[in-house]
Scaffold this motif. Structure first.
Motif, PDB file in Angstrom:
ATOM      1  N   GLN A  88       0.842  -1.185   0.000  1.00  0.00           N
ATOM      2  CA  GLN A  88       0.000   0.000   0.000  1.00  0.00           C
ATOM      3  C   GLN A  88       0.882   1.242   0.000  1.00  0.00           C
ATOM      4  N   VAL A  89       0.471   2.262  -0.742  1.00  0.00           N
ATOM      5  CA  VAL A  89       1.176   3.535  -0.758  1.00  0.00           C
ATOM      6  C   VAL A  89       0.796   4.300   0.499  1.00  0.00           C
ATOM      7  N   THR A  90       1.809   4.764   1.234  1.00  0.00           N
ATOM      8  CA  THR A  90       1.561   5.459   2.503  1.00  0.00           C
ATOM      9  C   THR A  90       1.872   6.946   2.440  1.00  0.00           C
ATOM     10  N   LYS A  91       2.547   7.374   1.376  1.00  0.00           N
ATOM     11  CA  LYS A  91       2.879   8.792   1.236  1.00  0.00           C
ATOM     12  C   LYS A  91       3.233   9.062  -0.216  1.00  0.00           C
ATOM     13  N   ILE A  92       2.795  10.225  -0.704  1.00  0.00           N
ATOM     14  CA  ILE A  92       3.180  10.674  -2.043  1.00  0.00           C
ATOM     15  C   ILE A  92       3.704  12.094  -1.895  1.00  0.00           C
TER      16      ILE A  92
END
Length: 155
Positions: A88-92
């Motif tokens: 899962q992406v947690t920060k962009i």
């Protein structure tokens, strides 16, 4: 190692991959060795990129791993032939994004957590570049609710 995408409609913002374990992934004590966990996570990140970008008709962006943090919680034993990895992406950010991966054994127990910061790069110069709108859109689709809310506010 072979990776298989096992996403279904109930896991909208989570990418799930099964990674086949090899004999060489195990140490002499019958546990998946610590370096193999990093390879398993890498294999799952490659499947993540294939599934999230190429399957949607987009080019897979060039990224470099900037930082890797690994927390080993329990052993994976030889009775597990495929590790399940949830990504899962947690920060962009502007030029980078972070993922969190849980590597699970055949019983669904979290055995390892891998947090990875990846930097988008220009292939010709190897210099960081801004994450494009398309890349941001794709990454947001498999991001935490918090990241999705933040991205919605910035539109």
């Amino acid at each position: 190692m072979a990776a298989n995408n096992v996403n279904d409609d109930t896991q909208n913002n989570l990418h799930v991959t099964e990674v086949d374990l090899r004999w060489a992934d195990f140490d002499r004590f019958g546990h998946v060795n610590n370096a193999a966990f990093i390879e398993i996570a890498q294999e799952a990140r490659l499947a993540f990129a294939e599934d999230q970008f190429r399957e949607r008709g987009y080019e897979i962006p060039a990224v470099f791993v900037r930082h890797l943090e690994v927390d080993y919680l329990r052993a994976i034993l030889p009775d597990t032939t495929q590790a399940v990895v949830e990504t899962q992406v947690t920060k962009i950010g502007n030029t980078s994004f972070s993922t969190r991966q849980e590597v699970k054994d055949r019983n669904g127990r979290v055995c390892c957590v891998v947090e990875c910061v990846q930097v988008a790069v220009n292939v010709q110069t190897a210099a960081p570049r801004s994450i494009s709108k398309v890349e941001r859109k794709v990454l947001t689709a498999v991001a935490t609710d918090e990241v999705q809310s933040q991205e919605a506010l910035e539109k």
